[in-house]
Design an enzyme around this catalytic site. Sequence first.
Site, PDB file in Angstrom:
ATOM      1  N   LYS A  34       0.820  -1.218   0.000  1.00 27.94           N
ATOM      2  CA  LYS A  34       0.000   0.000   0.000  1.00 27.94           C
ATOM      3  C   LYS A  34       0.859   1.276   0.000  1.00 27.94           C
ATOM      4  O   LYS A  34       0.493   2.290  -0.581  1.00 27.94           O
ATOM      5  CB  LYS A  34      -0.831  -0.053   1.272  1.00 27.94           C
ATOM      6  CG  LYS A  34      -1.928   0.923   1.428  1.00 27.94           C
ATOM      7  CD  LYS A  34      -2.662   0.536   2.725  1.00 27.94           C
ATOM      8  CE  LYS A  34      -3.533   1.569   3.278  1.00 27.94           C
ATOM      9  NZ  LYS A  34      -4.051   1.203   4.607  1.00 27.94           N
ATOM     10  N   SER A  42       7.111  -4.028  10.631  1.00 25.88           N
ATOM     11  CA  SER A  42       8.373  -4.754  10.810  1.00 25.88           C
ATOM     12  C   SER A  42       9.553  -3.795  10.821  1.00 25.88           C
ATOM     13  O   SER A  42      10.474  -3.923  11.626  1.00 25.88           O
ATOM     14  CB  SER A  42       8.576  -5.770   9.681  1.00 25.88           C
ATOM     15  OG  SER A  42       7.516  -6.677   9.641  1.00 25.88           O
ATOM     16  N   ALA A 153      -4.634  -2.959  -1.945  1.00 28.27           N
ATOM     17  CA  ALA A 153      -5.534  -4.092  -2.210  1.00 28.27           C
ATOM     18  C   ALA A 153      -6.918  -3.695  -1.707  1.00 28.27           C
ATOM     19  O   ALA A 153      -7.068  -3.215  -0.580  1.00 28.27           O
ATOM     20  CB  ALA A 153      -5.041  -5.326  -1.481  1.00 28.27           C
ATOM     21  N   ARG A 273       3.014  -7.539  29.451  1.00 32.78           N
ATOM     22  CA  ARG A 273       2.726  -6.214  28.906  1.00 32.78           C
ATOM     23  C   ARG A 273       1.343  -5.677  29.268  1.00 32.78           C
ATOM     24  O   ARG A 273       1.168  -4.484  29.490  1.00 32.78           O
ATOM     25  CB  ARG A 273       2.827  -6.302  27.396  1.00 32.78           C
ATOM     26  CG  ARG A 273       3.786  -5.326  26.860  1.00 32.78           C
ATOM     27  CD  ARG A 273       4.012  -5.565  25.427  1.00 32.78           C
ATOM     28  NE  ARG A 273       5.435  -5.741  25.226  1.00 32.78           N
ATOM     29  CZ  ARG A 273       5.976  -5.985  24.067  1.00 32.78           C
ATOM     30  NH1 ARG A 273       5.224  -6.128  23.005  1.00 32.78           N
ATOM     31  NH2 ARG A 273       7.273  -6.090  23.960  1.00 32.78           N
ATOM     32  N   GLU A 354       1.177 -10.537  11.242  1.00 31.53           N
ATOM     33  CA  GLU A 354       0.209 -10.044  12.224  1.00 31.53           C
ATOM     34  C   GLU A 354      -1.248 -10.191  11.771  1.00 31.53           C
ATOM     35  O   GLU A 354      -2.147 -10.350  12.612  1.00 31.53           O
ATOM     36  CB  GLU A 354       0.519  -8.574  12.556  1.00 31.53           C
ATOM     37  CG  GLU A 354      -0.201  -8.090  13.787  1.00 31.53           C
ATOM     38  CD  GLU A 354       0.243  -6.708  14.240  1.00 31.53           C
ATOM     39  OE1 GLU A 354       1.338  -6.259  13.829  1.00 31.53           O
ATOM     40  OE2 GLU A 354      -0.499  -6.080  15.000  1.00 31.53           O
ATOM     41  N   LEU A 371       8.310 -11.047  15.299  1.00 26.57           N
ATOM     42  CA  LEU A 371       9.246 -11.108  14.166  1.00 26.57           C
ATOM     43  C   LEU A 371       9.589 -12.575  13.913  1.00 26.57           C
ATOM     44  O   LEU A 371       9.700 -13.029  12.778  1.00 26.57           O
ATOM     45  CB  LEU A 371      10.530 -10.307  14.450  1.00 26.57           C
ATOM     46  CG  LEU A 371      10.386  -8.801  14.689  1.00 26.57           C
ATOM     47  CD1 LEU A 371      11.752  -8.137  14.772  1.00 26.57           C
ATOM     48  CD2 LEU A 371       9.564  -8.132  13.606  1.00 26.57           C
TER      49      LEU A 371
END
Length: 490
Positions: A34, A42, A153, A273, A354, A371
């Site tokens: 995009k 990343s 897309a 977290r 993700e 990652l």
Amino acid sequence: MIKTDILIIGSGIGALSVASELCKYKRKILVITKGLTKSCNSSLAQGGISVALSDEDSYELHYKDTMIAGCNINDSDAVLKLVSTAPEVIREFIDTGMVFDKDENGNIAFGREGAHSLNRIIHAGGDRTGLRVVEQLLRNITTDVTIIQNEMALELRVKDGKCSGVITRNDDGEIHVYHANYTVLATGGIGQLYPSTSNDITITGDGISMAYRAGCRLKNLEFIQFHPTMLTIDGHAYGLVSEAVRGAGGILVNDKGEKIMEGVHPQKDLAPRDVVAREVYAHYLKGEKIYLDTRAVKDFRKKFPTVTEICEEHGVNVDDKLIPVAPGAHFHMGGVEATPEGITNIEGLFAVGEVACTGVHGANRLASNSLLEGIVFGKLLADYIAHNERTAPEITDEISPYTVGSLPDKADIQRQMMEFVGIVRHSEQIDEIIKWFEQYMPDHKDFVKLNIEKTTNDKFEIYNMLTTGWLIAKAASERKESIGAHYIVK
Ligand code: SIN
């Protein structure tokens, strides 16, 4: 119509891992992104890669930590596959030329992040790991891969549960219809649905929304990880302050210098977290300022060049040792239901990174497992494609009669998301936001496919945010108990 063998939507680590692996098989690949190639989460990732490579570590321990962080609702087979395959895949990646940071003896250095029971995180260029990995994967890609930038897309081409490619529009307004045997969704997460986020500006939930319209099964959408420490000035977030800073000794304090994680959790500043994010947020809502006290962190500038740069760009001198922080949306554990090989319920459509929900992260992702997931499951997906032949059926694309009327602006959506499906959710209020979203459904029944010719890319982006926000809110209303990143009060 443009014909290709493999079409990858997105250009993050998941996408590039698939592409670089498939180069070994001399396959023709098209990558459509995009924004620019490096406009992805990343490239912004400051954390590293968690992998059981050190002598005292084992994949069993990595498995245990991942399951505990995910509140044990992870898909345990997928976790086992990830952590047990990881050491070999990372060694192979190093063999392609990837360089990770070393300790004073010349061995790979292992850092610490929240909820890991030992030092397990490998970095490249300090806090520039994501970018370094993206650059290495781009170097590993051969001329069999064509990367098309600035092309969005819009709609997957799916008929009778089979995918034949995607329809896109580039920044010049040209609509392209791609026919592909294998279509890989690697569009990233949903961070821009929230007002404060560590995510790239392009990350607006497009993949989930397109997948929904195409009939894909989605999973765990209610689980959104908020990172406790975004550099935040006057309520505005300017980028991530890596958890590795706390791993290196950073401590969260309030404006009186009191340590806020003291007595909250046994792991204090390195608690999971969601726990840290909620605590920081609670102080923030009371109007307190929260800082990351970095006095104990040695060689800050060398270890954290990106954090230093972000801070200095925004007038925060890291030598003062107090970085103002607040939480922001960081990672989506939910997404398009997929196996570790990226297989979805739509034939010929795969998901990686993700946007996919392989179940490895459960209710809360263990730091630096993402990652890793992109690299390891990207390779598994490439292997699957390489060994499973498919010819996509020719299909006639139907033209949707639906268009959208006036839409809210992005900031409106972000405010609603933070208030109703943010760090703390109130069960009796979630229906309000569901209704708010539903007023924007073209036929008041569903977020249906739109007429592409009559809908600009900007409108598509907002429509995707609304669709994904609505799906998240519905998932949040269905999960009645708090678990992991879904914290709900009655
Ligand atoms: C961080 O550097 O704090 C982010 C790491 C991650 O999200 O895995």
